[in-house]
Design an enzyme around this catalytic site. Structure first.
Site, mmCIF file in Angstrom:
data_model
loop_
_atom_site.group_PDB
_atom_site.id
_atom_site.type_symbol
_atom_site.label_atom_id
_atom_site.label_comp_id
_atom_site.label_asym_id
_atom_site.label_seq_id
_atom_site.Cartn_x
_atom_site.Cartn_y
_atom_site.Cartn_z
ATOM 1 C CG HIS A 1 54.489 67.150 17.578
ATOM 2 N ND1 HIS A 1 56.016 67.750 18.390
ATOM 3 C CD2 HIS A 1 54.288 66.237 16.470
ATOM 4 C CE1 HIS A 1 56.523 66.672 17.771
ATOM 5 N NE2 HIS A 1 56.052 66.108 16.397
ATOM 6 N NE ARG B 1 58.731 59.196 30.628
ATOM 7 C CZ ARG B 1 58.702 60.070 29.332
ATOM 8 N NH1 ARG B 1 57.554 59.704 28.761
ATOM 9 N NH2 ARG B 1 60.221 59.549 28.638
ATOM 10 C CG ASP C 1 60.245 69.014 25.049
ATOM 11 O OD1 ASP C 1 59.464 68.284 25.731
ATOM 12 O OD2 ASP C 1 60.287 69.650 23.708
#
Lengths: 334, 430
Positions: free
Chosen positions: B185, B70, B309
């Site tokens: 992804h 983050r 994850d």
């Protein structure tokens, strides 16, 4: 195995530890006794509506908020009237108009209302699970009624539908019921299916093209038909669902014309059903799209009685949740 | 925090070294930040510290392929200090860091910031993945060569599939010529718009569904493009049996690999329950059949890594309707215990389980980790395999308390973590 109770999930969130109704969020998972209690109470309220003085003091001193994040006429007005006939103070808040509330979150709105010591919330929201979110958030003694959340549930509609069926056709354990149309987007269909199966209806059918059916819909305990004539064969009850124009734009259907030809309920199509079959529609109707006016205004339609019953059901639900069900009242008017 | 690595003798631990296949009681010697010897002390070795690790297990420090830190830009949800502390407290010594920061890692300054900050903190090693496309928007290639030169270990488009096959082809060709591993992804962007797995639970809850076919189509397309371009592609967090069916034959002839998130190895769409936003993941949790297929592929090695994850979120991001709630689970704090649970459930042997969270992911990232070979950096995880505890999210080291595993009873508590021979975490004994 370890307990897999998620922090925000948990067990059935609408039942209290003593087994009584704490919130009404969905028909799914409700015990039959709770459904029957509400239906029986509604029966007694139906008669109050026919008297000159229509009020009862059941919710006197209580404040109920109608919090609608999506527009509604029928549901909001009948909830308002239901609360007023029970002598509650009613606050109507329509958030739908003010483009999602100037950034104030749903839970902030609820906090502000709780700070005003509101007793109960009747809420409608465009997203599935919104009522669950609020129910987990409110104070212990406040209650929440889901008046429609996304495609998920509209429990009072499910209750008023079975109430209507019971009054016109008798016990549902002998009946065949077909629900026709946009099941995929319909909270009405989900709630009616759950209500019928809890009460023991042996033959629930959904009739729609695959584009208007959710995945694995048979897991709800229904039989699937893509052909309207086959689906209506011998049924006692037909529920027609509203078809929105967006379904054509989203390429779920080619045109409303073709839809009416394939799935619109006409007098002719209705001949497939039992001769005494009744026709329900949650409203608002799209005449000529899912239902022909001849049927909608005809003798088999119970669409207006549904509205009357909706009022009684909502009074019964509010009474049950407010925990103020007065046995004397029941004896006097029941 | 230790500044200088000191010489250590870790005695009596049960050692698991997936690189050599060794498993058993063995002493381990650390000097100059590296593993100096195993079994017998190297000649002339004098330990500054003797650690009796009787009853504990010793394995290479865990390598987590994907943990969102983050930082920069989303410090409300976590920052490198909080999240890397959570990593080392969980025995994780290397983390792959996806490019979905704010701004995204399509600028050299972001990669430099992450590496500089990681060096300053001296906790786990950080291996940034650079953006594959600018802003992860799937429209213009990012400056991959410059980003790799700045220290990124690979390129990724985060959790966003690239809808335009022509652009993806270019991105893969460009990456192949660097060369760089491309972390994808994979899903069909139109079909994959739903909020949860499309099935009986989405039907019950009235939530728009994300069919397994969306992922399988994405994997099938991306495999064909990998073949066309010669790119080395890693498939992130596969979730469905259908996608594995696409992948399986390709593993034999293409330089491709895949991982699974530990949540998908334990949970299914039923864990969404009554709109539990902590069980909202990307890709969504699917059926028992899908979970079993992931477990089988993990056992055979078709899936060669397990990842946390990790996606920490502030509580407010979860306290919303299911559609609006953020997807992802704060996974660092429960990573090792959930992997050990796979051993208890008979999915993997202990050695296999450790391999899938050390050497397996290290190979995918192309980093020299996941081994206890003499001479390798002394990145170590020392844990008590029998210590049991109840998952209490409020006690997580991570700033994100968002987990669907709260209340689970798990085993495996990290006692000490070493990075380059330095003690970076020491847990309580009780």
């Amino acid at each position: 195995m370890s307990p897999a109770f998620p922090r925000l999930g948990g067990g059935n969130p609408q039942l209290r530890p003593d087994g009584r109704l704490g919130h009404l969020l969905s028909i799914e998972g409700l015990p039959e006794r709770i459904l029957l209690e509400i239906l029986n109470t509604a029966e007694s309220f139906l008669q109050i509506g026919e008297r000159a003085v229509k009020k009862t003091p059941t919710l006197r001193g209580k404040t109920v908020v109608n919090l609608f994040f999506e527009s509604s006429t029928r549901t909001r007005t009948t909830f308002e009237l239901a609360a007023k006939r029970l002598s509650a103070d009613v606050l109507n808040i329509n958030v739908a108009t003010s483009s999602h509330n100037k950034g104030e979150s749903l839970l902030d709105t609820i906090d502000n209302l709780m700070a005003m010591h509101v007793d109960g919330f009747v809420m409608r929201h465009s997203e599935a699970g919104a009522a669950h979110l609020v129910a987990r958030h409110v104070d212990q003694d406040a209650w929440v009624v889901n008046a429609g959340d996304g495609r998920h549930a509209h429990p009072t509609q499910g209750l008023l539908d079975v109430f209507t069926i019971l009054r016109h056709k008798g016990p549902v354990d002998q009946l065949k019921v077909a629900i026709v149309g946009d099941i995929l987007h319909s909270r009405v269909a989900r709630s009616q299916i759950h209500a019928l199966s809890i009460l023991g209806c042996p033959d629930i059918r959904v009739v729609a093209p695959k584009t208007l059916l959710p995945a694995a819909v048979e897991h709800l305990g229904v039989r699937v038909f893509h052909d309207l004539d086959e689906g209506l064969e011998g049924v006692d009850v037909v529920t027609m669902l509203r078809l929105q124009q967006e379904r054509m734009e989203a390429n779920l259907l080619p045109s409303s014309n073709e839809y009416f030809r394939q799935y619109g309920l006409t007098d002719k199509r209705l001949e497939r059903a039992d001769p005494d079959a009744i026709v329900l529609h949650p409203g608002p109707m799209n005449r000529g799209v899912e239902i022909d006016s001849v049927v909608a205004d005809g003798p088999r339609a119970v669409i207006l009685p549904q509205v009357t019953h909706g009022l009684a059901i909502r009074m019964a639900v509010l009474t049950s949740l407010a925990g103020a069900r007065d046995r004397d009242l029941h004896r006097d008017h029941g | 925090m230790e500044q200088q690595p000191i010489r250590r003798h870790i005695a009596n631990a049960y050692v698991i070294d997936p690189a050599s296949g060794f498993e058993g009681r063995q002493d381990l010697f650390i000097a100059a930040g590296r593993i100096a010897g195993r079994g017998e002390a190297p000649a002339g070795f004098a330990a500054d510290e003797y650690i009796d690790a009787g009853g504990l297990m010793l394995c290479p420090g865990l390598v987590d392929l994907r943990a969102r830190l983050r930082e920069p830009g989303e410090e409300l949800h976590g920052d490198m200090q909080s999240e890397l502390r959570a990593a080392v407290a969980g025995g994780i010594t290397s983390v792959g860091c996806p490019p979905d920061t704010l701004p995204v890692a399509d600028q050299v300054s972001v990669i430099r910031h992450q590496l500089g900050r990681a060096a300053e903190l001296g906790l786990a090693r950080v291996h940034p993945l650079a953006a594959l496309t600018q802003g992860l928007a799937g429209q213009h290639l990012a400056e991959m060569a410059l980003l790799l030169a700045a220290g990124a270990v690979g390129v990724s488009n985060g959790d966003r599939a690239i809808a335009h096959s022509g652009i993806l082809r270019s991105a893969l060709e460009y990456a192949a010529s660097l060369p760089a591993t491309v972390f994808l992804h994979s899903e069909d962007a139109q079909l994959g718009k739903g909020d949860m797995h499309e099935g009986e639970v989405s039907t019950r809850l009235g939530l728009p569904g994300h069919p397994a076919a969306a992922e399988a189509i994405g994997v099938a397309r991306d495999l064909l493009l990998a073949e066309l371009t010669g790119a080395r592609v890693h498939f992130q967090h596969l979730s469905s049996a259908a996608a594995l069916d696409q992948l399986r034959p390709a593993l034999l002839r293409l330089p491709v690999s895949a991982d699974a998130s530990v949540a998908h190895l334990h949970l299914t769409h039923y864990d969404v329950g009554y709109f539990n936003t902590h069980a909202k993941t990307c890709p969504p949790l699917r059926t028992h059949r899908d979970r079993d297929a992931l477990r089988a592929a993990l056992r055979t090695g078709q899936i060669s890594a397990i990842t946390s994850d990790h996606a920490p979120w502030h509580e407010d991001a979860s306290r919303d309707t299911f559609h609006n709630a953020a997807a992802g689970i704060s996974g660092l704090d429960t990573f090792l215990p959930l992997v050990l649970r796979l051993v208890d459930e008979g999915v993997l042997s202990l050695a296999q389980a450790i391999e899938r969270v050390t050497l397996g992911p290290a190979r995918i990232l192309g980093i020299p980790a996941g081994t206890l070979a003499v001479g390798a950096p002394a990145d170590l995880c020392l844990f008590d395999p029998e210590a049991r505890f109840i998952v209490q999210p409020q006690r997580f080291h991570s700033r994100g308390k968002n987990t669907p595993f709260g209340g689970w009873e798990l085993r495996g508590v990290v006692r000490q973590t070493y990075v380059g021979g330095r003690l970076v975490f020491r847990g309580n004994e009780d």
